[in-house]
Design a protein around this motif. Structure first.
Motif, PDB file in Angstrom:
ATOM      1  N   THR A  16       0.843  -1.214   0.000  1.00  0.00           N
ATOM      2  CA  THR A  16       0.000   0.000   0.000  1.00  0.00           C
ATOM      3  C   THR A  16       0.870   1.254   0.000  1.00  0.00           C
ATOM      4  OG1 THR A  16      -1.591  -1.270   1.278  1.00  0.00           O
ATOM      5  CG2 THR A  16      -1.975   1.094   1.129  1.00  0.00           C
ATOM      6  N   ASN A  17       1.874   1.266   0.874  1.00  0.00           N
ATOM      7  CA  ASN A  17       2.795   2.424   0.930  1.00  0.00           C
ATOM      8  C   ASN A  17       3.484   2.642  -0.418  1.00  0.00           C
ATOM      9  OD1 ASN A  17       2.290   1.434   3.593  1.00  0.00           O
ATOM     10  ND2 ASN A  17       3.980   2.662   4.367  1.00  0.00           N
ATOM     11  N   ILE A  18       3.909   1.535  -1.043  1.00  0.00           N
ATOM     12  CA  ILE A  18       4.652   1.654  -2.304  1.00  0.00           C
ATOM     13  C   ILE A  18       3.742   2.204  -3.410  1.00  0.00           C
ATOM     14  CG2 ILE A  18       5.949   0.413  -4.083  1.00  0.00           C
ATOM     15  CD1 ILE A  18       6.758  -1.636  -1.915  1.00  0.00           C
ATOM     16  N   LEU A  19       2.517   1.671  -3.498  1.00  0.00           N
ATOM     17  CA  LEU A  19       1.592   2.134  -4.542  1.00  0.00           C
ATOM     18  C   LEU A  19       1.247   3.609  -4.350  1.00  0.00           C
ATOM     19  CD1 LEU A  19      -0.770  -0.992  -4.774  1.00  0.00           C
ATOM     20  CD2 LEU A  19       1.021  -0.333  -6.400  1.00  0.00           C
ATOM     21  N   ASN A  20       1.006   4.011  -3.112  1.00  0.00           N
ATOM     22  CA  ASN A  20       0.732   5.429  -2.830  1.00  0.00           C
ATOM     23  C   ASN A  20       1.913   6.306  -3.215  1.00  0.00           C
ATOM     24  OD1 ASN A  20      -1.832   4.991  -1.867  1.00  0.00           O
ATOM     25  ND2 ASN A  20      -1.181   4.783   0.263  1.00  0.00           N
ATOM     26  N   TYR A  21       3.090   5.827  -2.884  1.00  0.00           N
ATOM     27  CA  TYR A  21       4.298   6.593  -3.205  1.00  0.00           C
ATOM     28  C   TYR A  21       4.471   6.742  -4.722  1.00  0.00           C
ATOM     29  CZ  TYR A  21       9.184   7.668  -3.967  1.00  0.00           C
ATOM     30  OH  TYR A  21      10.342   8.237  -4.428  1.00  0.00           O
ATOM     31  N   ILE A  22       4.224   5.660  -5.454  1.00  0.00           N
ATOM     32  CA  ILE A  22       4.352   5.715  -6.923  1.00  0.00           C
ATOM     33  C   ILE A  22       3.370   6.724  -7.513  1.00  0.00           C
ATOM     34  CG2 ILE A  22       3.937   4.409  -9.069  1.00  0.00           C
ATOM     35  CD1 ILE A  22       5.173   1.973  -7.753  1.00  0.00           C
ATOM     36  N   LYS A  23       2.140   6.712  -6.998  1.00  0.00           N
ATOM     37  CA  LYS A  23       1.126   7.639  -7.514  1.00  0.00           C
ATOM     38  C   LYS A  23       1.543   9.090  -7.277  1.00  0.00           C
ATOM     39  CE  LYS A  23      -2.476   4.211  -6.896  1.00  0.00           C
ATOM     40  NZ  LYS A  23      -3.331   3.636  -5.828  1.00  0.00           N
ATOM     41  N   GLN A  24       2.198   9.331  -6.152  1.00  0.00           N
ATOM     42  CA  GLN A  24       2.647  10.692  -5.816  1.00  0.00           C
ATOM     43  C   GLN A  24       3.876  11.102  -6.619  1.00  0.00           C
ATOM     44  OE1 GLN A  24       2.151  12.588  -2.278  1.00  0.00           O
ATOM     45  NE2 GLN A  24       0.047  11.962  -2.702  1.00  0.00           N
ATOM     46  N   SER A  25       4.869  10.204  -6.683  1.00  0.00           N
ATOM     47  CA  SER A  25       6.175  10.611  -7.206  1.00  0.00           C
ATOM     48  C   SER A  25       6.357  10.266  -8.688  1.00  0.00           C
ATOM     49  CB  SER A  25       7.291   9.975  -6.383  1.00  0.00           C
ATOM     50  OG  SER A  25       7.215   8.576  -6.506  1.00  0.00           O
ATOM     51  N   LYS A  26       5.503   9.386  -9.200  1.00  0.00           N
ATOM     52  CA  LYS A  26       5.496   9.033 -10.630  1.00  0.00           C
ATOM     53  C   LYS A  26       6.870   8.745 -11.236  1.00  0.00           C
ATOM     54  CE  LYS A  26       1.312  11.749 -11.620  1.00  0.00           C
ATOM     55  NZ  LYS A  26       1.027  12.154 -10.218  1.00  0.00           N
ATOM     56  N   PRO A  27       7.575   7.747 -10.702  1.00  0.00           N
ATOM     57  CA  PRO A  27       8.872   7.400 -11.303  1.00  0.00           C
ATOM     58  C   PRO A  27       8.658   6.733 -12.667  1.00  0.00           C
ATOM     59  CG  PRO A  27       8.288   5.772  -9.650  1.00  0.00           C
ATOM     60  CD  PRO A  27       7.239   6.849  -9.571  1.00  0.00           C
ATOM     61  N   ILE A 232      22.356  15.029 -15.407  1.00  0.00           N
ATOM     62  CA  ILE A 232      21.637  15.067 -14.130  1.00  0.00           C
ATOM     63  C   ILE A 232      20.805  16.341 -14.033  1.00  0.00           C
ATOM     64  CG2 ILE A 232      21.864  15.143 -11.608  1.00  0.00           C
ATOM     65  CD1 ILE A 232      24.634  13.762 -11.998  1.00  0.00           C
ATOM     66  N   VAL A 233      19.526  16.161 -13.720  1.00  0.00           N
ATOM     67  CA  VAL A 233      18.654  17.313 -13.467  1.00  0.00           C
ATOM     68  C   VAL A 233      18.582  17.566 -11.962  1.00  0.00           C
ATOM     69  CG1 VAL A 233      16.309  18.230 -13.694  1.00  0.00           C
ATOM     70  CG2 VAL A 233      17.305  16.840 -15.532  1.00  0.00           C
ATOM     71  N   SER A 234      18.338  16.498 -11.196  1.00  0.00           N
ATOM     72  CA  SER A 234      18.242  16.651  -9.745  1.00  0.00           C
ATOM     73  C   SER A 234      18.438  15.317  -9.046  1.00  0.00           C
ATOM     74  CB  SER A 234      16.878  17.227  -9.359  1.00  0.00           C
ATOM     75  OG  SER A 234      15.864  16.307  -9.725  1.00  0.00           O
ATOM     76  N   ILE A 235      18.806  15.427  -7.766  1.00  0.00           N
ATOM     77  CA  ILE A 235      18.880  14.235  -6.906  1.00  0.00           C
ATOM     78  C   ILE A 235      18.255  14.648  -5.573  1.00  0.00           C
ATOM     79  CG2 ILE A 235      21.226  14.809  -6.089  1.00  0.00           C
ATOM     80  CD1 ILE A 235      20.332  11.170  -6.707  1.00  0.00           C
ATOM     81  N   ASN A 236      17.444  13.745  -5.016  1.00  0.00           N
ATOM     82  CA  ASN A 236      16.683  14.122  -3.826  1.00  0.00           C
ATOM     83  C   ASN A 236      16.433  12.911  -2.936  1.00  0.00           C
ATOM     84  OD1 ASN A 236      14.895  15.749  -2.172  1.00  0.00           O
ATOM     85  ND2 ASN A 236      13.216  14.610  -3.121  1.00  0.00           N
ATOM     86  N   ILE A 237      16.667  13.094  -1.632  1.00  0.00           N
ATOM     87  CA  ILE A 237      16.256  12.075  -0.664  1.00  0.00           C
ATOM     88  C   ILE A 237      14.875  12.479  -0.173  1.00  0.00           C
ATOM     89  CG2 ILE A 237      16.715  11.049   1.597  1.00  0.00           C
ATOM     90  CD1 ILE A 237      19.757  11.551   1.025  1.00  0.00           C
ATOM     91  N   ASN A 238      13.891  11.634  -0.447  1.00  0.00           N
ATOM     92  CA  ASN A 238      12.511  11.970  -0.091  1.00  0.00           C
ATOM     93  C   ASN A 238      12.157  11.324   1.250  1.00  0.00           C
ATOM     94  OD1 ASN A 238       9.773  12.308   0.152  1.00  0.00           O
ATOM     95  ND2 ASN A 238       9.327  11.821  -1.987  1.00  0.00           N
ATOM     96  N   LYS A 239      12.063  12.148   2.291  1.00  0.00           N
ATOM     97  CA  LYS A 239      11.858  11.609   3.637  1.00  0.00           C
ATOM     98  C   LYS A 239      10.391  11.317   3.963  1.00  0.00           C
ATOM     99  CE  LYS A 239      14.816  14.800   5.513  1.00  0.00           C
ATOM    100  NZ  LYS A 239      15.795  15.059   4.450  1.00  0.00           N
ATOM    101  N   ILE A 240       9.490  11.712   3.097  1.00  0.00           N
ATOM    102  CA  ILE A 240       8.063  11.557   3.416  1.00  0.00           C
ATOM    103  C   ILE A 240       7.666  10.085   3.660  1.00  0.00           C
ATOM    104  CG2 ILE A 240       5.689  11.904   2.555  1.00  0.00           C
ATOM    105  CD1 ILE A 240       6.800  14.507   1.202  1.00  0.00           C
ATOM    106  N   PRO A 241       8.099   9.134   2.800  1.00  0.00           N
ATOM    107  CA  PRO A 241       7.687   7.739   3.041  1.00  0.00           C
ATOM    108  C   PRO A 241       8.127   7.188   4.407  1.00  0.00           C
ATOM    109  CG  PRO A 241       8.478   7.978   0.810  1.00  0.00           C
ATOM    110  CD  PRO A 241       8.798   9.270   1.517  1.00  0.00           C
ATOM    111  N   ARG A 242       9.243   7.702   4.933  1.00  0.00           N
ATOM    112  CA  ARG A 242       9.708   7.209   6.250  1.00  0.00           C
ATOM    113  C   ARG A 242       8.817   7.707   7.381  1.00  0.00           C
ATOM    114  NH1 ARG A 242      10.584   5.168  10.181  1.00  0.00           N
ATOM    115  NH2 ARG A 242      12.458   4.221  11.096  1.00  0.00           N
ATOM    116  N   SER A 243       8.034   8.765   7.133  1.00  0.00           N
ATOM    117  CA  SER A 243       7.182   9.347   8.176  1.00  0.00           C
ATOM    118  C   SER A 243       5.790   8.712   8.211  1.00  0.00           C
ATOM    119  CB  SER A 243       7.034  10.854   7.942  1.00  0.00           C
ATOM    120  OG  SER A 243       6.239  11.081   6.782  1.00  0.00           O
ATOM    121  N   LYS A 244       5.497   7.869   7.233  1.00  0.00           N
ATOM    122  CA  LYS A 244       4.170   7.257   7.160  1.00  0.00           C
ATOM    123  C   LYS A 244       4.008   6.122   8.161  1.00  0.00           C
ATOM    124  CE  LYS A 244       2.945   9.528   3.309  1.00  0.00           C
ATOM    125  NZ  LYS A 244       1.912  10.575   3.308  1.00  0.00           N
TER     126      LYS A 244
END
Length: 258
Positions: A16-27, A232-244
């Motif tokens: 569930t977390n992974i699917l939600n994350y994909i919908k948000q971040s659209k890799p 390279i356009v950008s690199i980012n550590i996305n901390k939001i999934p760790r807070s769920k």
DNA sequence: ATGGCTGAGCTACTCAGA
């Protein structure tokens, strides 16, 4: 083109977390590690429903890696390393991005703790083989992306308290040297290239309020071969999934390239 | 602070993680 790496700590417990994350971040491509399941129990359909194909190198209970992609991934291989313990830790594939062929190497390096054990030896031998095989790969491919959970703290600033980890399998000098050896073949640690002094982490223990206290470490990395750096356009550590709720203990690292 | 949580396999508890 968005490529993301994430140690999910069980793909089934985290679906569930992974699917939600994909919908948000659209890799375009999601490289996951520690899926902790065999191919036969992998949730292929869940990813298919939202437009992604999965390529899986699974294992019962432990380890396991997968490439989940919206674009075509060719030449999938699960034999990058001749693993003495037959553990599923590397899956590779090739993608076409802007007319160039790029080889993707999705890796889950052994943890190696405790240091006074056969596990540490396994990690050292494993890393030796990995570096050697990357070197060989460079003879065949010029565009390489290595991403995943390296279980290596590259420098002192990459952990909340280095003293606690200098004799740990993640922080010992001989292990950090293997990481440098890898870079010296012709790669950059993209996060550190873009953020020279920033202290951010990709992993926090589940216990003792490590997340709340920001007791973390940066052990998940994106390595790009030097000839790809200008893309390279950008690199980012996305901390939001760790807070769920029910989070993985790792959080995703997101790369955008053109 | 070498285990204070978590997941898998299994259904009591061990093993693994970092």
């Amino acid at each position: 083109m968005k490529i993301i790496s994430w140690n999910v700590n069980s793909v089934r417990a985290r679906i569930t977390n992974i699917l939600n994350y994909i919908k948000q971040s659209k890799p375009d491509i999601l490289l996951i590690q520690e899926i902790k399941t065999q191919e036969e129990n992998f949730p292929y359909e869940e990813f298919e429903k939202i437009g992604y194909q999965s390529h899986v190198f699974g294992q019962k209970s432990y380890n396991g890696v997968a490439i989940i992609s919206k674009i075509e991934v060719k030449n999938i291989k699960k034999n990058f390393i001749n693993d003495e313990l037959k553990q599923s830790r590397v899956i590779t594939g090739e993608v076409q991005i802007k007319k160039s062929n790029i080889k993707l190497i999705n890796v889950y390096v052994p943890n190696g703790n405790p240091v006074e054990s056969e596990k540490y030896n396994y990690k050292k031998k494993w890393l030796n083989k990995f570096v050697l095989n990357i070197k060989k790969e460079f003879e065949k491919y010029s565009n390489l992306i290595i991403a995943g959970d390296f279980n290596i703290i590259p420098e002192e600033k990459d952990v909340y308290n280095f003293k606690r980890y200098e004799n740990d399998a993640l922080g010992k000098l001989e292990i950090r040297k293997k990481f440098r050896e890898l870079l010296n073949l012709g790669f950059k640690d993209v996060y550190r290239l873009k953020f020279k002094e920033k202290q951010e982490y990709t992993f926090w223990d589940y216990f003792a309020g490590s997340w709340q206290k920001n007791y973390g470490m940066r052990i998940d990395h994106f390595l790009l071969s030097n000839n790809l750096l200008d893309r390279i356009v950008s690199i980012n550590i996305n901390k939001i999934p760790r807070s769920k709720t029910k989070p993985s203990d790792h959080t995703p690292i997101e790369l955008e390239i053109i």
